[in-house]
Write a protein that holds these residues in place. Structure first.
Motif, PDB file in Angstrom:
ATOM      1  N   LYS A 159       0.850  -1.185   0.000  1.00  0.00           N
ATOM      2  CA  LYS A 159       0.000   0.000   0.000  1.00  0.00           C
ATOM      3  C   LYS A 159       0.891   1.243   0.000  1.00  0.00           C
ATOM      4  CE  LYS A 159      -4.338  -1.659   1.903  1.00  0.00           C
ATOM      5  NZ  LYS A 159      -5.422  -1.412   2.885  1.00  0.00           N
ATOM      6  N   LYS A 160       0.592   2.160  -0.903  1.00  0.00           N
ATOM      7  CA  LYS A 160       1.445   3.332  -1.105  1.00  0.00           C
ATOM      8  C   LYS A 160       1.626   4.153   0.164  1.00  0.00           C
ATOM      9  CE  LYS A 160       2.097   7.226  -4.259  1.00  0.00           C
ATOM     10  NZ  LYS A 160       1.556   7.934  -5.455  1.00  0.00           N
ATOM     11  N   ASN A 161       0.568   4.358   0.902  1.00  0.00           N
ATOM     12  CA  ASN A 161       0.639   5.182   2.112  1.00  0.00           C
ATOM     13  C   ASN A 161       0.636   4.343   3.383  1.00  0.00           C
ATOM     14  OD1 ASN A 161       0.579   7.631   0.602  1.00  0.00           O
ATOM     15  ND2 ASN A 161      -1.640   7.409   0.363  1.00  0.00           N
ATOM     16  N   GLN A 165       6.821  -0.587   4.407  1.00  0.00           N
ATOM     17  CA  GLN A 165       7.484  -0.301   3.132  1.00  0.00           C
ATOM     18  C   GLN A 165       8.801  -1.079   3.068  1.00  0.00           C
ATOM     19  OE1 GLN A 165       6.216   1.745   0.652  1.00  0.00           O
ATOM     20  NE2 GLN A 165       4.357   1.919   1.894  1.00  0.00           N
ATOM     21  N   GLY A 246      -4.188   2.597  -4.745  1.00  0.00           N
ATOM     22  CA  GLY A 246      -3.208   2.991  -3.739  1.00  0.00           C
ATOM     23  C   GLY A 246      -2.122   1.972  -3.489  1.00  0.00           C
TER      24      GLY A 246
END
Length: 313
Positions: A159-161, A165, A246
Motif C-alpha cells: 500500500k502506497k501510504n 514499506q 493505492g
C-alpha cells in the motif's frame, strides 16, 4: 487456448477457449468473421494456422504432441509475461514462443493453466514445453530439464501510504506476505534461507499462497496481506494497473537475481536440444536482447544458472 473453425456460406465461426487443468471448457469467446472466397483464416492465439510457415532454420523436435505444432503452456494471469488483451495472448513469453516456433518452422498452440500445476501437466505429457518464466531451482531441475532464456528477480507490492514499506527481504520478517503458489518466493519463505532467517530472529514470516497474482494483489489491496512478494516485473506491471487502488512497489531494483528456464520433460532430449538451438540463434541474431530489453529483463548469467542448479541461490 484452442481454436475451432467452422466454414459456412456466410463465413467462419471461431471459438477461442481457455483451457485450465481439470476444466477443459471453462470460457469461450465466439466471433463470426465474414470472409471472401480464398481468404485464409488463422486462429492467432490458439493454434496459429496459415497456408505455410517459414522454412525451418533449426531442426524441430523429433516428435510433438500435435504434428507440425509446438504446444506450449503458461499461466496467462502473469502479466507482463503471459496475459490476455481481450481474447489475444500478449507478453514476453508469447513473443518468445512465436519467435522460436518460426525458427523451427512450426505453428504454436498456447495452453493456459495455473502456475502451480504447469510442471505436473508437463510431466503428464499434456504439452511439449512450459514457457512461463519458470525460475531455475535445484528442486525444479530434479523433475524437469530447464533451458535458460532470461533473468529476472523479486519485488514487493504494498500500500502506497501504508506503514509497511519493505526494501530488503529481511524486512518481511514478522509480517504476513502474499506469494504465488509454487513460485520461487514461496519456496524462499517456506523452506528457504529467508524463512529460516526470520525464524532465527524470533520473527516468523507468514506466507499466504495464491494461484494467481490477481488474487494476491487483491489480498494486499483489502489489507489482509501486508505485501505481495513476487517477480519484480510482475509487481511493476501490477503497480501500474492498480495505482488507483493505492498500491505501489517499495524496492527500486530486483532482489534475488535468478535465471528463468524453458521447462521440458527429462525423457525428451530432442525437445531440449531444439530449444537450446533456438535460444542460441536468437541470442546471436540480437533478437533475444531486443525482446528482453522491451520487458525489462536480462540474459541469463551462466554463473547464476550453475549456482541455481546447485541450490546455491
Amino acid at each position: 487456448m484452442s481454436c475451432i473453425g467452422r466454414l459456412s456460406p456466410m463465413g467462419v465461426r471461431l471459438a477461442y477457449t481457455r483451457i485450465e487443468p481439470g476444466d477443459a471448457m471453462k470460457r469461450s469467446f465466439i466471433v463470426t468473421i465474414a470472409i471472401a472466397l480464398g481468404l485464409i483464416v488463422g486462429c492467432g492465439s490458439g493454434t496459429e494456422s496459415g497456408a505455410s510457415r517459414p522454412p525451418a532454420v533449426i531442426p524441430p523436435p523429433e516428435q510433438l504432441i500435435l504434428p507440425g505444432t509446438l504446444t506450449i503452456a503458461a499461466d496467462f494471469q502473469g502479466p507482463p509475461f503471459d496475459y490476455y488483451e481481450g481474447t489475444e495472448p500478449r507478453g514476453f513469453d508469447v513473443e518468445f514462443d512465436r519467435a522460436v516456433a518460426d525458427l523451427m518452422g512450426l505453428k504454436v498452440k498456447l495452453v493456459d493453466g495455473r502456475f502451480a500445476s504447469l510442471v505436473t501437466g508437463l510431466e503428464a505429457g499434456r504439452y511439449d514445453a512450459v514457457i512461463s518464466v519458470l525460475y531455475i531451482t535445484a528442486e525444479r531441475a530434479k523433475k524437469i530439464d530447464l533451458v535458460p532464456y532470461a533473468q529476472t528477480g523479486s519485488g514487493f507490492l504494498v500500500k502506497k501510504n501504508g506503514a509497511f514499506q519493505p526494501r530488503r527481504p529481511e524486512d518481511l520478517c514478522g509480517h504476513t506476505v502474499a506469494v504465488l503458489a509454487g513460485g520461487f518466493e514461496e519456496q524462499l519463505i517456506t523452506t528457504g534461507e529467508l524463512g529460516k532467517q526470520c525464524r532465527d530472529t524470533s520473527k516468523p514470516l507468514k506466507a499466504k499462497s495464491f494461484p494467481s497474482d490477481v488474487e494476491a494483489t487483491r489480498d494486499v489491496a483489502d489489507g489482509r496481506s501486508e505485501a505481495f512478494f513476487s517477480n519484480h516485473s510482475i509487481v511493476l506491471h501490477r503497480a501500474k494497473q492498480v495505482a488507483s487502488f493505492g498500491l505501489t512497489t517499495s524496492n527500486a531494483s530486483p532482489l534475488y537475481p535468478v535465471p528463468a528456464g524453458i521447462g521440458v520433460r527429462k525423457d525428451r532430449p530432442d525437445v531440449r536440444r531444439a530449444f537450446e538451438s533456438a535460444v542460441e540463434h536468437l541470442h546471436k541474431s540480437g533478437e533475444l536482447k531486443k525482446l528482453l530489453d522491451k520487458y525489462g529483463l536480462e540474459p541469463p548469467d551462466p554463473e547464476l544458472v550453475q549456482k541455481a542448479l546447485a541450490g546455491n541461490t
